[in-house]
Design an enzyme around this catalytic site. Structure first.
Site, PDB file in Angstrom:
ATOM      1  CE1 TYR A 120      -9.926   8.263  -5.025  1.00 40.01           C
ATOM      2  CE2 TYR A 120     -12.167   8.954  -5.553  1.00 40.01           C
ATOM      3  CZ  TYR A 120     -11.295   8.113  -4.872  1.00 40.01           C
ATOM      4  OH  TYR A 120     -11.800   7.144  -4.029  1.00 40.01           O
ATOM      5  CB  SER A 170     -14.352   5.104  -6.244  1.00 42.16           C
ATOM      6  OG  SER A 170     -15.240   6.159  -5.983  1.00 42.16           O
TER       7      SER A 170
HETATM    8  N1  LIG Z   1     -14.298   6.533   1.867  1.00 44.38           N
HETATM    9  C1  LIG Z   1     -14.968   6.596   0.731  1.00 44.38           C
HETATM   10  O1  LIG Z   1     -16.014   7.271   0.656  1.00 44.38           O
HETATM   11  C2  LIG Z   1     -14.490   5.839  -0.467  1.00 44.38           C
HETATM   12  C3  LIG Z   1     -15.356   5.726  -1.543  1.00 44.38           C
HETATM   13  C4  LIG Z   1     -14.938   5.025  -2.669  1.00 44.38           C
HETATM   14  C5  LIG Z   1     -13.686   4.441  -2.710  1.00 44.38           C
HETATM   15  N2  LIG Z   1     -12.845   4.567  -1.645  1.00 44.38           N
HETATM   16  C6  LIG Z   1     -11.521   3.950  -1.760  1.00 44.38           C
HETATM   17  O2  LIG Z   1     -11.290   3.122  -0.631  1.00 44.38           O
HETATM   18  C7  LIG Z   1      -9.888   2.975  -0.420  1.00 44.38           C
HETATM   19  C8  LIG Z   1      -9.576   3.189   1.039  1.00 44.38           C
HETATM   20  O3  LIG Z   1      -9.908   4.522   1.396  1.00 44.38           O
HETATM   21  P1  LIG Z   1     -10.546   4.916   2.816  1.00 44.38           P
HETATM   22  O4  LIG Z   1     -11.835   5.560   2.559  1.00 44.38           O
HETATM   23  O5  LIG Z   1     -10.479   3.772   3.760  1.00 44.38           O
HETATM   24  O6  LIG Z   1      -9.540   6.096   3.246  1.00 44.38           O
HETATM   25  P2  LIG Z   1      -8.498   6.234   4.442  1.00 44.38           P
HETATM   26  O7  LIG Z   1      -9.147   5.989   5.737  1.00 44.38           O
HETATM   27  O8  LIG Z   1      -7.812   7.539   4.207  1.00 44.38           O
HETATM   28  O9  LIG Z   1      -7.470   5.037   4.172  1.00 44.38           O
HETATM   29  C9  LIG Z   1      -6.550   5.079   3.127  1.00 44.38           C
HETATM   30  C10 LIG Z   1      -5.540   3.974   3.326  1.00 44.38           C
HETATM   31  O10 LIG Z   1      -4.599   4.021   2.231  1.00 44.38           O
HETATM   32  C11 LIG Z   1      -3.287   4.006   2.750  1.00 44.38           C
HETATM   33  N3  LIG Z   1      -2.378   4.748   1.893  1.00 44.38           N
HETATM   34  C12 LIG Z   1      -2.474   6.038   1.469  1.00 44.38           C
HETATM   35  N4  LIG Z   1      -1.407   6.374   0.746  1.00 44.38           N
HETATM   36  C13 LIG Z   1      -0.607   5.283   0.699  1.00 44.38           C
HETATM   37  C14 LIG Z   1       0.655   4.998   0.120  1.00 44.38           C
HETATM   38  N5  LIG Z   1       1.347   5.919  -0.574  1.00 44.38           N
HETATM   39  N6  LIG Z   1       1.185   3.767   0.271  1.00 44.38           N
HETATM   40  C15 LIG Z   1       0.513   2.816   0.983  1.00 44.38           C
HETATM   41  N7  LIG Z   1      -0.672   3.019   1.568  1.00 44.38           N
HETATM   42  C16 LIG Z   1      -1.228   4.236   1.429  1.00 44.38           C
HETATM   43  C17 LIG Z   1      -3.407   4.658   4.133  1.00 44.38           C
HETATM   44  O11 LIG Z   1      -2.377   4.165   4.984  1.00 44.38           O
HETATM   45  P3  LIG Z   1      -1.053   4.959   5.449  1.00 44.38           P
HETATM   46  O12 LIG Z   1      -1.404   6.400   5.632  1.00 44.38           O
HETATM   47  O13 LIG Z   1      -0.688   4.258   6.724  1.00 44.38           O
HETATM   48  O14 LIG Z   1      -0.056   4.718   4.361  1.00 44.38           O
HETATM   49  C18 LIG Z   1      -4.748   4.126   4.603  1.00 44.38           C
HETATM   50  O15 LIG Z   1      -4.604   2.871   5.215  1.00 44.38           O
HETATM   51  C19 LIG Z   1      -9.223   3.988  -1.359  1.00 44.38           C
HETATM   52  O16 LIG Z   1      -8.731   3.313  -2.504  1.00 44.38           O
HETATM   53  C20 LIG Z   1     -10.358   4.921  -1.752  1.00 44.38           C
HETATM   54  O17 LIG Z   1     -10.159   5.511  -3.014  1.00 44.38           O
HETATM   55  C21 LIG Z   1     -13.221   5.240  -0.518  1.00 44.38           C
END
Ligand SMILES: NC(=O)c1ccc[n+]([C@@H]2O[C@H](COP(=O)([O-])OP(=O)(O)OC[C@H]3O[C@@H](n4cnc5c(N)ncnc54)[C@H](OP(=O)(O)O)[C@@H]3O)[C@@H](O)[C@H]2O)c1
Length: 267
Positions: free
Chosen positions: A153, A140
């Site tokens: 985080y 991130s």
């Molecule tokens: N959205 C942003 O603005 C942003 C910015 C920078 C970085 N990121 C990074 O991008 C990545 C994906 O996030 P997102 O934005 O797509 O959020 P999201 O829609 O909440 O997706 C998160 C994913 O992680 C999985 N997950 C959560 N806890 C887990 C666990 N204990 N074991 C296995 N899987 C788990 C969830 O699946 P289940 O609930 O089915 O387990 C879901 O598929 C993350 O690493 C986040 O830090 C996001």
């Protein structure tokens, strides 16, 4: 098609960036291993991908590293090899440092840091044996800086950079490549799923914020950057400038960040 026939394992594939990346890699000809905790959602994503029968669902909880060796053995048995591991699954945080319980801090570190590290170590021997493989880590902008309400985080994402930079150097000569992906704001369910002071998630009561790029745009940049073998990929709007400010004018970034208000629904 850039990834024709390649086996791409994506964690966090049930939602957001992981889901969009699954669609993008499938369009590029990849055969997918889709992981997260929710098999029904993974099945939905699998069916929505190009050539659904080419992909498999492999449920996995990133907070349960004891299950990883069996999961890797299963993936290798069913797919023969793993070309790309996308460590994408993760949770964010919505609590001030002084309010966060140690249990909540440790829970976040398990999913965002120790999980990807342990899964990578479980996958690495098979990649080393073939002298080929690509580890992708979704970090991130918070991997470079910290803002109010995101202390643990930001710590987890910073830790990923140190760990995976070292790993890249250790295995480069064996043909293993490492890419760190640093998105800014992306419109996903990340705020709703973020952990509060006691490790609780807010759930759908927190709406997806309007700001940020669509997950599809983030996924397209991720796939493009991985195909080019980039070591780092910065994706997003002007918030990505924070990474450059941290390097070039840290005092200015500090001033900007000090003025930011902690908000539950902000990304
Ligand atoms: N959205 C942003 O603005 C942003 C910015 C920078 C970085 N990121 C990074 O991008 C990545 C994906 O996030 P997102 O934005 O797509 O959020 P999201 O829609 O909440 O997706 C998160 C994913 O992680 C999985 N997950 C959560 N806890 C887990 C666990 N204990 N074991 C296995 N899987 C788990 C969830 O699946 P289940 O609930 O089915 O387990 C879901 O598929 C993350 O690493 C986040 O830090 C996001």
């Amino acid at each position: 098609m850039k990834f024709a026939g390649q086996i791409v394992w994506i964690t966090g594939a049930s939602s957001g960036i992981g889901e969009a990346s699954a669609f993008a890699f499938a369009r590029e000809g990849a055969r997918l291993v889709l992981s997260s905790r929710r098999p029904d959602e993974l099945e939905r994503v699998r069916r929505a991908c190009a050539r659904p029968d080419d992909h498999i669902v492999l449920p996995l909880d990133l907070a349960q590293p004891g299950t990883f060796p069996a999961a890797v053995a299963d993936a290798l048995l069913r797919c023969g090899r793993i070309d790309v591991l996308v460590n994408n699954g993760g949770v964010s945080q919505r609590s001030l440092a002084m309010d966060a319980t140690e249990a909540a801090e440790r829970a976040l570190m398990e999913v965002d840091y120790f999980g990807p590290v342990a899964l990578t170590k479980a996958v690495l021997p098979a990649m080393r044996a073939r002298r080929a493989g690509h580890i992708v880590v979704v970090s991130s902008v918070m991997g470079y800086l910290g803002t109010p309400g995101r202390s643990t985080y930001a710590a987890a994402k910073h830790a990923l950079h140190g760990y995976f930079d070292s790993l890249r150097a250790e295995h480069w000569r064996e043909g293993i490549r490492v890419t760190l992906v640093c998105p800014g704001y992306v419109r996903t369910a990340i705020s709703a799923n973020a952990l509060g002071p006691r490790g609780e998630s807010h759930g759908p009561t927190v709406a997806t914020p309007a700001r940020g790029i669509p997950a599809e745009k983030c996924a397209a940049a991720l796939v493009r950057g991985v195909a080019r073998g980039r070591e780092e990929i910065f994706i997003g709007g002007r918030e990505v400038a924070g990474i450059y400010l941290k390097r070039l004018a840290p005092w200015l970034l500090s001033r900007i960040v000090r003025r930011m208000k902690f908000s539950i629904s902000a990304k």
